[in-house]
Design a protein around this motif. Structure first.
Motif, mmCIF file in Angstrom:
data_model
loop_
_atom_site.group_PDB
_atom_site.id
_atom_site.type_symbol
_atom_site.label_atom_id
_atom_site.label_comp_id
_atom_site.label_asym_id
_atom_site.label_seq_id
_atom_site.Cartn_x
_atom_site.Cartn_y
_atom_site.Cartn_z
ATOM 1 N N ARG A 267 41.889 -16.829 21.583
ATOM 2 C CA ARG A 267 41.011 -17.666 22.358
ATOM 3 C C ARG A 267 40.533 -18.806 21.767
ATOM 4 O O ARG A 267 39.746 -19.615 22.085
ATOM 5 C CB ARG A 267 39.778 -16.750 22.973
ATOM 6 C CG ARG A 267 38.939 -15.925 21.905
ATOM 7 C CD ARG A 267 37.921 -15.397 22.973
ATOM 8 N NE ARG A 267 38.451 -14.248 23.419
ATOM 9 C CZ ARG A 267 38.326 -13.974 24.818
ATOM 10 N NH1 ARG A 267 37.634 -14.887 25.589
ATOM 11 N NH2 ARG A 267 38.825 -12.711 25.182
ATOM 12 N N ALA A 290 44.100 -11.972 31.108
ATOM 13 C CA ALA A 290 42.969 -12.817 31.581
ATOM 14 C C ALA A 290 42.585 -12.730 32.847
ATOM 15 O O ALA A 290 41.512 -12.691 33.529
ATOM 16 C CB ALA A 290 43.137 -14.406 31.209
ATOM 17 N N ASP A 295 38.727 -13.098 32.637
ATOM 18 C CA ASP A 295 38.008 -13.674 31.593
ATOM 19 C C ASP A 295 38.571 -15.138 31.513
ATOM 20 O O ASP A 295 39.617 -15.566 31.175
ATOM 21 C CB ASP A 295 39.026 -12.940 30.412
ATOM 22 C CG ASP A 295 38.693 -13.269 28.922
ATOM 23 O OD1 ASP A 295 37.854 -14.607 29.006
ATOM 24 O OD2 ASP A 295 38.784 -12.698 28.075
ATOM 25 N N LEU A 298 39.463 -16.967 28.248
ATOM 26 C CA LEU A 298 40.550 -16.721 27.625
ATOM 27 C C LEU A 298 41.560 -17.630 28.288
ATOM 28 O O LEU A 298 42.543 -18.299 27.982
ATOM 29 C CB LEU A 298 40.922 -15.103 27.662
ATOM 30 C CG LEU A 298 42.450 -14.854 27.187
ATOM 31 C CD1 LEU A 298 42.421 -15.109 25.429
ATOM 32 C CD2 LEU A 298 42.734 -13.284 27.244
ATOM 33 N N LEU A 299 41.689 -17.574 29.610
ATOM 34 C CA LEU A 299 42.545 -18.404 30.541
ATOM 35 C C LEU A 299 42.390 -19.796 30.250
ATOM 36 O O LEU A 299 43.490 -20.520 29.829
ATOM 37 C CB LEU A 299 42.658 -18.055 31.902
ATOM 38 C CG LEU A 299 43.233 -18.638 32.992
ATOM 39 C CD1 LEU A 299 44.618 -17.886 32.553
ATOM 40 C CD2 LEU A 299 42.886 -18.643 34.322
#
Lengths: 667, 667
Positions: A267, A290, A295, A298-299
């Motif tokens: 990340r 993700a 998340d 993270l994406l």
């Protein structure tokens, strides 16, 4: 971050598309092999060759090299003495199983009685190999022919190079492919995978070994396995593996920890780096994670990495990886043509990453890169016959390469023409599983309609969430021609949106909607900026949408920061990159015999005639002086006479024997 | 070919120069360390640092890493358990011994009482290490800490990778250096070498194992050993090894047999290929063999290979090897700046090859390349302090490299700033032995006079074959300044010829001869074409020859076939290549912070001011778009304002910390 759970119920899994990636949450839902059938054309031909030649070619070499027999030896207690192949050879068997599973699904969906024999044969072969794999699994679920027995290295001790978890990731993908294409099959592959996955969760879980595999792959395998089984432990384990990257759990090595993405947390990274296949597999698994865990941070990191990698570290072919030494990305804009590694498997892996981003975000740029990589990397690897392969894909061949022996394993990845098999032979099964499942990359749906991302003659049948049934027939000779006709076969009570991707290169594309009588429907306008041309309409059977993409050949320039191709142009036509091969020089009446001695006349635009893309060039006959630097190095002015010479699509190069070749032409 | 013998009598050997190469037959006779002393200047400073810092640095790391202790373990029967280092670590000990032998010779010849303490210390250190090596030699002469004991790989079974014979080649070179610099020494190193060489002749002779070492080196070691011992068996064995190359005696490997020059017989090859150090060591040994056996065909093949390698496969720095993966030459004109491997040891090896060709043929082009490689490869490797090194020498640093730890072995050859030691640490002792023996590369003699090949403040004393005694004092600040004054200190009864090399870059060089009163001698004209300016005269003491080489900075263009630097220029000044480092941008008032964002204004010639070489550049601030190819990729026109920025000699780069750097500047 908090671990957010999203229930993946068995019911939902059962409804998942018959496709390689089935996210629980996504902008777009992939249409699976039962919903999209490619019917001929550029990709249909590749699927045909893949099914009729490549799969049996791979099976033959896996047997011949003993990589399937390793499982028999494991079962009979004869290891380690007789084991053959590299430490990751099990994974090629699993990738082959995955390819066969998709091929069975593909043929079954095509619903052609003529395929019944082929399906039965593939089924028998699939089950036979699964039985041999099953026999090698240990009682606690451990499965690897290379580790853990007396006389072998112990389990889980060589995580940086051993590929144990990597192999299991491919096992999980194979099992997932089997469940999605044959949910009622009793071959037991999914149970093998679950037992192995359970062991992994036990050994590497929250309280287990705090490490990971040097070659990412199990991450996405675990997420997919959680999707088909509904078992949240696998998702949690994928999360642990993803999050352990960048914490220095693996040793520093000659190539640096970036080689296996253990230099920076996923990340926190801004761009892909290190080994190009590992980097893309990890990114693909991290997208899977993700979207399943919601998340968004993270994406977002993965979107940023994708953006920067495409803007700075990708060849014009879509190829990735400019270092032979560590099969790795180079620095930003370090993209030498003659040392392009552009590994076939990195192309496959890049498509896996891009496809997941496309499903998550629905942006056309991801489909653009997939198309470029499919045509110019994945389609370049296999020969027309489907029985020899490029492992690496150079953009500049300076010396005619030798023919590879048709009967020998190639020890080298990149110094011959296409070879039948390699010591590290990941590309044949990787290409095979991609081609067998290719229909699943053509189109998606969302609540409002259907999106076409790749153009091929195809039948599309799906039902929108609201119940609207849609049947489409895509008619096109793309990429040879730029016309794509979408014939609507169903009546809709409500309006829905048909989205057609307009590639970034397709300036001047146009779109027409016709009613069942063939008359143009003037009010159905669509924006033809690059992106998606969207037609929203209560479509009636017999209506037709016609997209015209301008596929005239064009010159393309490089960013000036790419030192390696300064002063050069490349010819593209539609999604295809073109190349000049020395075998075409003589026919054009050019006395120079090497592509090194050709200068492009950039004032003459490339043109098309008789199915050939032609450019104007002038030959040179430079002498080689004693020292290639100075104030008067012989630049041998080009000859006055201009010749037109035919280029070939890059994916067709070296099909006519040894030649020199260049993609970028000095202007 | 016929094996032609030439007696090398002990008497002749005793009269051989105190120099690394002493051919029995050659166009030129090298002047040894007792005949040439470098006194300060560019190279004198490097010799000083080498003697006062580098040698003890190397000794410290050899001990710390256990590479000398491996010999102790061998002697005490404690191997293989405690052995440390790679399979070729013995060779670093031998190269270190060679360097110390030359340094003892150098200090002894300088005849400076202040050096007595240093000499005594080096002698003690040398003898101590030799004693430890001696204790490890087995009764039959075998000497290698890595092979042959219970628990180790057997002797001579892993010739392609084992480096056993390679290590012995370095042992022989060390022993030869010792005999030449201290013919009366009783340390026994020459006996160790002979016992090992005798075993090699027995095992690998005409009736022995028909193979060779994967890493060439023993060939030249054996020829040199035959020169100092007069033993013809060693010459014959060298011939067998040279002739076995290219007969496929070693297995085909991932990099191909060209990697270790087993693809083509030496006398059939047209260019160097494969691993660049191996290729040059083999070529050097083959020249040694050719001149000792009068094999003009072989010498001709080597001249051809040298010519083609320099014309097509050499960087502007003189560096060789463009592949990181296999440390190898690339194809013709494949010379990427950012992936230049240009291994320091390949530079040393190239000098070894060129020097032998120069002695054999007397042509200035060989000395030109030696000079270029000395200044721009060998001088680039060590830091100013002489205690950290570049293993590879890139010509383009795209990202500021990290500092290497001063206290750790660098696992990587090329991703940090100069490092103190490497897992493969051949460059420190290779640089050290070159610097310690450098005086032997300055000048030669033939029957008619003396030739000056490299310019440094130096004292030269020799006697021509006819008995003419010659003493010269070379006075110069080269390469900072282009004036080279040669003061004659001796009267000659007969005319003799003083030859001064005019480098190929030195168009416009001029020469003046002055009599003892300082008046110009008009009749002593000399041709100043590149080559040798020759002054033939019955020189009298007090006369002086003054050569003026134009060392103004100049732009140099690349051959258009070198794709990697198309559209770029490099600045050279005298023999030095210059580079732009990002740390100099801010001081010049340039807002761009990366050398990637600089365009050279090629209409403004480079100039010199206050000791700096300056070029005119303009900054750019390009945005990075989503895709770096297209008809409108952002080329961000350069800013209007032109700034002068200082370049640094390439060998000085990265002495001020991390920076980006480029040698070739886009114009």
């Amino acid at each position: 971050m908090t671990f957010t759970t999203h229930t993946t119920s068995p019911a939902r899994a059962a409804a998942a598309p018959i496709a390689p990636v089935a996210p629980s949450h996504a902008a777009l839902r992939p249409l699976g092999l039962d919903e999209v059938t490619i019917r001929g054309g550029f990709w249909g031909e590749r699927q045909r060759v893949n099914g009729t030649a490549t799969l049996s070619h791979i099976a033959g070499w896996l047997e011949r090299e003993g990589w399937i027999a390793n499982f028999d030896l494991a079962a009979s207690g004869a290891l380690p003495e007789g084991r053959r192949g590299r430490e990751f050879s099990d994974s090629e068997v699993y990738k082959y199983l995955e390819a066969v599973a998709w091929e069975i699904g593909r043929l079954s969906a095509a619903d052609d009685a003529a395929d019944a024999g082929a399906i039965a044969e593939l089924e028998a072969q699939f089950r036979s190999v699964v039985d041999r794999v099953a026999a090698a699994q240990e009682t606690d679920g451990y499965l690897n022919t290379r580790f853990g027995r007396p006389g072998q290295e112990p389990r889980w001790k060589n995580l940086e190079w051993g590929h144990e978890l990597y192999c299991l990731g491919h096992l999980f993908q194979a099992a997932v492919a089997r469940v999605r294409t044959r949910p009622d099959a009793d071959d037991g592959l999914i149970d093998i995978a679950r037992r192995a996955a359970d062991l992994v969760c036990e050994v590497f879980g929250d309280d287990g070994i705090q490490s990971m595999c040097g070659h990412a792959e199990i991450e996405l395998g675990l997420v997919e396995l959680s999707r088909v089984t509904g078992d949240e432990r696998y998702l949690r384990q994928a999360q642990l593996f993803v999050e352990r990257h960048g914490t220095g759990v693996l040793p520093d090595i000659e190539f640096g920890r970036s080689y296996y993405q253990d230099d920076l947390p996923v990340r926190e990274a801004d761009v892909l780096r290190g080994h190009a296949v590992r980097a893309n597999y990890l990114a693909a698994g991290a997208v899977d994670l993700a979207v399943e865990t919601g998340d968004t941070e993270l994406l977002g990191a993965l979107e940023r990495q994708w953006t920067n990698t495409v803007a700075r570290r990708t060849y014009v072919t879509g190829g990735q990886g400019s270092h032979h030494q560590d099969e790795a990305f180079g620095d930003d804009f370090e993209l030498p043509s003659d040392r392009a590694y552009s590994e076939t498997c990195a192309g496959v892996a890049s498509i896996m990453f891009s496809w997941r981003m496309l499903l998550a975000e629905g942006e056309s740029r991801y489909a653009d890169l997939i198309e470029r990589t499919l045509f110019n990397v994945v389609a370049t690897s296999p020969s027309a016959e489907g029985t020899s392969f490029y492992y690496a894909n150079t953009l500049h061949q300076r010396r005619p390469a030798e023919h590879a022996s048709a009967d020998e394993v190639s020890p080298r990845a990149s110094s011959s023409l296409r070879a039948p098999w390699f010591e590290v032979s990941c590309c044949p099964p990787n290409v095979a599983r991609t081609f067998a499942s290719l229909a699943a990359y053509v189109a998606t749906a969302d609540a409002g309609g259907v999106q076409l991302h790749q153009y091929a003659p195809a039948s599309i049948r799906t039902t929108l969430d609201g119940g609207t049934e849609i049947a489409l027939e895509v008619e096109t000779a793309y990429p040879a021609e730029g016309s794509v006709g979408v014939q609507v076969l169903t009546d809709a009570a409500e309006p829905w949106t048909l989205s057609l991707r307009v590639p970034a290169w397709a300036a001047g594309a146009s779109l027409v909607v016709r009613d069942a009588a063939g008359a143009e429907v003037p009010e159905a306008s669509a924006s033809l900026e690059p992106g998606y041309a969207r037609v929203t309409r209560a479509f009636a059977a017999g209506e037709r949408v016609e997209l015209e993409l301008p596929v005239a050949p064009r010159f393309t320039s490089p960013d000036p920061r790419i030192d390696a191709v300064r002063g050069c142009l490349v010819v593209e036509r539609g999604p295809e990159v073109f190349a000049l091969e020395s075998v075409d020089l003589a026919e054009a009446g050019i006395t120079a015999t090497d592509v090194a001695d050709i200068l492009l006349d950039a004032t003459v635009p490339p043109r098309e005639a008789d199915g050939h893309v032609l450019v104007a060039v002038r030959g040179r006959h430079p002498e080689i002086g004693p020292w290639p630097y100075g104030d008067e190095v012989d630049a041998a002015p080009a000859e006055a006479s201009v010749h037109e010479v035919a280029l070939v699509p890059y994916h067709e190069w070296a099909q006519r024997g040894p030649s020199t070749m260049r993609v970028w032409l000095p202007a």
